[in-house]
Write a protein that holds these residues in place. Structure first.
Motif, PDB file in Angstrom:
ATOM      1  N   GLU A 187       0.832  -1.206   0.000  1.00 48.42           N
ATOM      2  CA  GLU A 187       0.000   0.000   0.000  1.00 48.42           C
ATOM      3  C   GLU A 187       0.864   1.252   0.000  1.00 48.42           C
ATOM      4  O   GLU A 187       0.609   2.208  -0.748  1.00 48.42           O
ATOM      5  CB  GLU A 187      -0.912  -0.005   1.224  1.00 48.42           C
ATOM      6  CG  GLU A 187      -1.996  -1.067   1.177  1.00 48.42           C
ATOM      7  CD  GLU A 187      -2.733  -1.208   2.493  1.00 48.42           C
ATOM      8  OE1 GLU A 187      -3.829  -1.783   2.497  1.00 48.42           O
ATOM      9  OE2 GLU A 187      -2.211  -0.743   3.540  1.00 48.42           O
ATOM     10  N   THR A 209       2.573   1.837  -3.280  1.00 47.18           N
ATOM     11  CA  THR A 209       1.618   2.377  -4.246  1.00 47.18           C
ATOM     12  C   THR A 209       1.422   3.876  -4.041  1.00 47.18           C
ATOM     13  O   THR A 209       1.354   4.644  -5.008  1.00 47.18           O
ATOM     14  CB  THR A 209       0.273   1.644  -4.131  1.00 47.18           C
ATOM     15  OG1 THR A 209       0.479   0.239  -4.362  1.00 47.18           O
ATOM     16  CG2 THR A 209      -0.736   2.161  -5.146  1.00 47.18           C
ATOM     17  N   GLU A 210       1.376   4.309  -2.774  1.00 45.72           N
ATOM     18  CA  GLU A 210       1.282   5.743  -2.493  1.00 45.72           C
ATOM     19  C   GLU A 210       2.524   6.476  -2.985  1.00 45.72           C
ATOM     20  O   GLU A 210       2.428   7.555  -3.596  1.00 45.72           O
ATOM     21  CB  GLU A 210       1.111   5.971  -0.994  1.00 45.72           C
ATOM     22  CG  GLU A 210      -0.220   5.503  -0.434  1.00 45.72           C
ATOM     23  CD  GLU A 210      -0.289   5.601   1.084  1.00 45.72           C
ATOM     24  OE1 GLU A 210      -1.367   5.341   1.647  1.00 45.72           O
ATOM     25  OE2 GLU A 210       0.741   5.933   1.712  1.00 45.72           O
ATOM     26  N   THR A 221       2.567   6.764  -6.718  1.00 45.27           N
ATOM     27  CA  THR A 221       1.620   7.790  -7.160  1.00 45.27           C
ATOM     28  C   THR A 221       2.246   9.181  -7.067  1.00 45.27           C
ATOM     29  O   THR A 221       2.134   9.996  -8.003  1.00 45.27           O
ATOM     30  CB  THR A 221       0.341   7.729  -6.306  1.00 45.27           C
ATOM     31  OG1 THR A 221      -0.221   6.413  -6.371  1.00 45.27           O
ATOM     32  CG2 THR A 221      -0.693   8.739  -6.793  1.00 45.27           C
ATOM     33  N   LEU A 223      -0.692   1.943 -12.094  1.00 46.69           N
ATOM     34  CA  LEU A 223      -1.259   2.431 -10.849  1.00 46.69           C
ATOM     35  C   LEU A 223      -2.649   1.842 -10.611  1.00 46.69           C
ATOM     36  O   LEU A 223      -2.967   1.373  -9.512  1.00 46.69           O
ATOM     37  CB  LEU A 223      -1.332   3.960 -10.877  1.00 46.69           C
ATOM     38  CG  LEU A 223      -1.996   4.627  -9.667  1.00 46.69           C
ATOM     39  CD1 LEU A 223      -1.287   4.247  -8.369  1.00 46.69           C
ATOM     40  CD2 LEU A 223      -2.015   6.139  -9.853  1.00 46.69           C
ATOM     41  N   ALA A 224      -3.479   1.852 -11.653  1.00 46.00           N
ATOM     42  CA  ALA A 224      -4.821   1.295 -11.512  1.00 46.00           C
ATOM     43  C   ALA A 224      -4.764  -0.190 -11.179  1.00 46.00           C
ATOM     44  O   ALA A 224      -5.538  -0.687 -10.344  1.00 46.00           O
ATOM     45  CB  ALA A 224      -5.610   1.519 -12.802  1.00 46.00           C
ATOM     46  N   ARG A 267      -3.794  -0.735  -7.511  1.00 46.37           N
ATOM     47  CA  ARG A 267      -4.867  -0.401  -6.576  1.00 46.37           C
ATOM     48  C   ARG A 267      -5.954  -1.472  -6.555  1.00 46.37           C
ATOM     49  O   ARG A 267      -6.463  -1.839  -5.492  1.00 46.37           O
ATOM     50  CB  ARG A 267      -5.451   0.972  -6.919  1.00 46.37           C
ATOM     51  CG  ARG A 267      -4.447   2.106  -6.717  1.00 46.37           C
ATOM     52  CD  ARG A 267      -5.033   3.474  -7.033  1.00 46.37           C
ATOM     53  NE  ARG A 267      -6.010   3.851  -6.010  1.00 46.37           N
ATOM     54  CZ  ARG A 267      -7.302   4.033  -6.257  1.00 46.37           C
ATOM     55  NH1 ARG A 267      -7.791   3.871  -7.478  1.00 46.37           N
ATOM     56  NH2 ARG A 267      -8.116   4.375  -5.278  1.00 46.37           N
ATOM     57  N   LEU A 300      -4.732  -4.607  -4.723  1.00 41.92           N
ATOM     58  CA  LEU A 300      -4.743  -4.423  -3.273  1.00 41.92           C
ATOM     59  C   LEU A 300      -6.162  -4.472  -2.715  1.00 41.92           C
ATOM     60  O   LEU A 300      -6.402  -5.025  -1.639  1.00 41.92           O
ATOM     61  CB  LEU A 300      -4.061  -3.101  -2.906  1.00 41.92           C
ATOM     62  CG  LEU A 300      -2.554  -3.039  -3.197  1.00 41.92           C
ATOM     63  CD1 LEU A 300      -2.010  -1.648  -2.887  1.00 41.92           C
ATOM     64  CD2 LEU A 300      -1.797  -4.097  -2.411  1.00 41.92           C
ATOM     65  N   ARG A 301      -7.116  -3.901  -3.451  1.00 42.59           N
ATOM     66  CA  ARG A 301      -8.510  -3.985  -3.012  1.00 42.59           C
ATOM     67  C   ARG A 301      -8.963  -5.436  -2.956  1.00 42.59           C
ATOM     68  O   ARG A 301      -9.703  -5.843  -2.042  1.00 42.59           O
ATOM     69  CB  ARG A 301      -9.402  -3.184  -3.960  1.00 42.59           C
ATOM     70  CG  ARG A 301      -9.274  -1.671  -3.821  1.00 42.59           C
ATOM     71  CD  ARG A 301     -10.055  -0.958  -4.909  1.00 42.59           C
ATOM     72  NE  ARG A 301     -11.479  -1.292  -4.849  1.00 42.59           N
ATOM     73  CZ  ARG A 301     -12.325  -1.084  -5.857  1.00 42.59           C
ATOM     74  NH1 ARG A 301     -11.889  -0.556  -7.001  1.00 42.59           N
ATOM     75  NH2 ARG A 301     -13.593  -1.403  -5.712  1.00 42.59           N
TER      76      ARG A 301
END
Length: 382
Positions: free
Chosen positions: A238, A241-242, A245, A270-271, A274, A277-278
């Motif tokens: 996570e 990923t931040e 970004t 990036l998509a 995310r 991770l979801r």
């Protein structure tokens, strides 16, 4: 109690990450913050002054701690988990252990020790690797083969830290702050009440499960350990990923003269990160919810469910590592400088993923075999 791990706490872990790597253990200031937070009390039984929270409450704080430092989150998480593990022992052992607060115990569980029966207990000798948190431990919980030669059984033994020696072997390229050195115990007497059989730990039928009459202590050990240990990987993915970004939004690509954020492939990575991770959060919630429902009813968690939980934890780590690798690859050469947190997250998760409970092949084999109703060894880690 979840609020005890504040954003400031996480931020201080990030500030000390380089120091933690350099000293190869948790910095003293981190231990001070941990004691002040009370986090290790989260799963301590109420009768010993703890919070006796539902087991899943440990997971999210450890995931968030990893946003600061993966290996610090791993170590703090295991300290808290081992307080829960201590609550699985009999009452006398718990009274002795919880008289020391905070109770900080490494717990290398591979049965690389031998407990020879004597009157009132065993004489324990052995050497244990991967003893996370051993540099600050005041007790240690170790795995050993106990009993006579013709009747061996695996058990966990509780030993004061003063009766062990530490061998400095933890020279690694990642997870350095865990201080996971070797622990050595030579012919130490362990009374019977400081032993608990592994078969009871795996099934959630330990002395502590009945003593405290709480679903918290009916959780089986392998799913508890595996899901807790997966949280630093998920939290690290996570945070990477931040950071990706932020980096993409500012980075000008050399020789192209364009902003990376304007590249469709950067947007797609990036998509993808995310949504992966979801999906992992959904898997985690489903796995935890299934076990929590079972233990709340007082039933024993079946082996196929335990196998699925270990598989879920292994998949969370496998996917988290893949997301980090995908974004790291797209972040340019400068992320290899040691002052970039991206390289530390990648190194830490690469090392973390080598834990035996995350062996992807074994986890898949066990989960599949148990689903099909096939026999697996009684000693299999489920």
């Amino acid at each position: 109690m979840d609020s005890a791990i504040t954003q400031d706490f996480v931020g201080r872990l990030a500030e000390r990450a380089a120091e933690a790597e350099a000293v190869r253990r948790l910095p003293d200031d981190t231990l001070t913050d941990l004691a002040a937070s009370g986090f290790t009390e989260l799963l301590v039984p109420k009768r010993f002054g703890g919070e006796q929270a539902a087991f899943p409450e440990i997971l999210d704080p450890v995931r968030r701690m990893a946003h600061g430092c993966t290996s610090s989150a791993w170590t703090v998480g295991f300290y808290a988990l081992h307080n829960w593990m201590m609550a699985l022992f009999g009452e006398q052992a718990q009274e002795e252990a919880f008289s020391t607060r905070p109770f900080l115990a490494p717990a290398p569980l591979a049965p690389t020790g031998r407990g020879v029966p004597v009157d009132g207990g065993i004489r324990l000798t052995g050497k244990w690797s991967w003893a996370t948190g051993v540099m600050h431990g005041n007790w240690i919980i170790v795995g050993a083969l106990c009993g006579p030669d013709d009747g061996l059984y695996p058990a966990m033994a509780l030993v004061p830290a003063s009766e062990m020696a530490v061998e400095d072997v933890w020279h690694t390229d990642g997870m350095r702050a865990t201080g996971s050195n070797d622990a050595v115990i030579a012919d130490v007497f362990v009374p019977e009440h400081r032993l608990v059989r592994v078969i009871d730990i795996y099934s959630g039928t330990t002395p502590g499960a009945g003593l405290h009459d709480s679903a918290t202590y009916r959780w089986p050990m392998v799913p508890a350990l595996a899901l807790l240990a997966a949280m630093p990987a998920l939290g690290s993915a996570e945070r990477v990923t931040e950071l990706y970004t932020e980096r993409v939004a500012q980075r000008v690509l050399a020789y192209e003269g364009v902003m990376q954020r304007d590249k469709p492939i950067a947007q797609a990575r990036l998509a993808e990160a995310r949504v992966r991770l979801r999906a992992l959060h959904g898997l985690l919630d489903d796995t935890v919810g299934q076990i929590e429902t079972i233990v709340t009813t007082g039933d024993e968690v079946p082996r196929p469910v335990r196998g699925d939980a270990r598989m879920a934890a292994a998949h969370i780590v496998h996917e988290s590592r893949a997301v980090i690798a995908m974004l790291f690859e797209a972040s340019g050469a400068s992320v290899h400088f040691l002052d970039s947190p991206l390289q530390r997250f990648k190194r830490d998760v690469d090392v973390l993923s080598g834990h035996v409970v995350f062996d992807y092949d074994t986890s898949r084999e066990l989960a599949g075999a148990l689903t099909l109703g096939m026999k697996v060894p009684r000693t299999a880690m489920v």
